[in-house]
Scaffold this motif. Structure first.
Motif, mmCIF file in Angstrom:
data_model
loop_
_atom_site.group_PDB
_atom_site.id
_atom_site.type_symbol
_atom_site.label_atom_id
_atom_site.label_comp_id
_atom_site.label_asym_id
_atom_site.label_seq_id
_atom_site.Cartn_x
_atom_site.Cartn_y
_atom_site.Cartn_z
ATOM 1 N N PHE A 77 56.418 138.172 11.717
ATOM 2 C CA PHE A 77 55.225 138.418 11.354
ATOM 3 C C PHE A 77 54.619 137.815 9.996
ATOM 4 O O PHE A 77 54.195 138.822 9.116
ATOM 5 C CB PHE A 77 55.214 140.244 11.277
ATOM 6 N N PRO A 78 54.940 136.683 9.576
ATOM 7 C CA PRO A 78 54.316 136.215 8.459
ATOM 8 C C PRO A 78 53.028 136.307 8.122
ATOM 9 O O PRO A 78 52.172 136.245 8.987
ATOM 10 C CB PRO A 78 54.758 134.873 8.415
ATOM 11 N N SER A 79 52.504 136.449 6.880
ATOM 12 C CA SER A 79 51.292 136.542 6.381
ATOM 13 C C SER A 79 50.349 137.663 7.060
ATOM 14 O O SER A 79 49.338 137.558 6.799
ATOM 15 C CB SER A 79 50.505 135.090 6.766
ATOM 16 N N LEU A 80 50.934 138.615 7.587
ATOM 17 C CA LEU A 80 50.340 139.679 8.059
ATOM 18 C C LEU A 80 50.271 141.025 7.325
ATOM 19 O O LEU A 80 51.095 141.003 6.202
ATOM 20 C CB LEU A 80 50.768 140.344 9.649
ATOM 21 N N TYR A 81 49.618 142.015 7.213
ATOM 22 C CA TYR A 81 49.321 143.188 6.386
ATOM 23 C C TYR A 81 50.531 144.122 6.788
ATOM 24 O O TYR A 81 50.596 144.292 8.160
ATOM 25 C CB TYR A 81 47.938 143.523 6.405
ATOM 26 N N ASP A 82 50.705 144.925 5.935
ATOM 27 C CA ASP A 82 51.548 146.016 6.426
ATOM 28 C C ASP A 82 51.460 147.361 5.347
ATOM 29 O O ASP A 82 51.284 147.164 4.180
ATOM 30 C CB ASP A 82 53.063 145.735 6.358
ATOM 31 N N MET A 83 51.628 148.512 6.156
ATOM 32 C CA MET A 83 51.465 149.565 5.169
ATOM 33 C C MET A 83 52.777 150.301 4.955
ATOM 34 O O MET A 83 52.778 151.307 4.383
ATOM 35 C CB MET A 83 50.471 150.639 5.886
ATOM 36 N N PHE A 84 54.193 149.574 5.398
ATOM 37 C CA PHE A 84 55.203 150.223 5.214
ATOM 38 C C PHE A 84 55.955 148.946 4.374
ATOM 39 O O PHE A 84 55.734 147.832 4.432
ATOM 40 C CB PHE A 84 55.985 150.146 6.468
ATOM 41 N N VAL A 85 56.844 149.407 3.437
ATOM 42 C CA VAL A 85 57.690 148.542 2.959
ATOM 43 C C VAL A 85 59.255 148.985 3.999
ATOM 44 O O VAL A 85 59.277 149.859 4.508
ATOM 45 C CB VAL A 85 58.341 148.741 1.442
#
Length: 173
Positions: free
Chosen positions: A59-67
């Motif tokens: 999932f490169p360059s995608l946003y995430d709301m989790f670490v």
């Protein structure tokens, strides 16, 4: 050692360890492994949101709301949650993340499978995310995060975890 060479546990549908393999092999063969998702909130209850770097294995360059990330071979979910949160946020001395619930994730094409655990942590420390992991970051009010769900491209596993988290909060999970 590169991240592709990191040794992970392979697990079955019941989260029992059945073997070990390098991360790159696990991803290439679509083997089920363990991962953690940690929702980090600041003192103002905003959620840490970031865009993954283009060099990430998945999932490169995608946003995430989790670490978070993978659980190393022999590592517990709780250990991995704290390690990953501190690494990705670039802090030390976080409180232990609070475990919320487990779930299984399988990508739409079936090539990425994990047993995962969702956590939450309060981070009141100044963050300095790893440049290898995080291309952009900010703490967003949850209402802003919700508005961005339809406009930004999100890591599908994080999005699935977030939808389950919302259901968990309302008692539908």
């Amino acid at each position: 050692m590169s991240t592709a060479d990191e040794i992970l546990d392979i697990v079955d549908e019941n989260d029992h360890v059945t073997g070990q393999a390098p991360r790159g092999e696990i991803y290439a063969k679509g083997l089920r492994h363990r991962s953690v998702f940690v929702l980090a909130r600041d003192a103002d209850d905003r959620v840490f949101v970031h865009r993954r770097t283009p060099v990430k294995l998945v999932f490169p360059s995608l946003y995430d709301m989790f670490v978070g990330g993978v659980v190393g071979a022999g590592e517990s979910y709780d250990e991995a949650a704290l390690r990953e949160a501190e690494e990705e946020l670039g802090v030390s001395g976080l409180p232990r993340p609070v475990p919320l619930f487990p779930f299984q994730y399988t990508s739409e094409n079936g090539a990425y499978r994990s047993w995962s655990y969702v956590y939450e942590v309060r981070c009141t420390l100044p963050v300095s995310p790893q440049v290898e992991e995080v291309a952009w970051h900010d703490f967003l009010p949850e209402e802003e995060l919700e508005r961005r769900l339809g406009t930004w491209q999100w890591a599908p596993d994080g999005l699935a975890a977030y939808e389950r988290l919302k259901a968990f909060r309302t008692g539908r999970a």
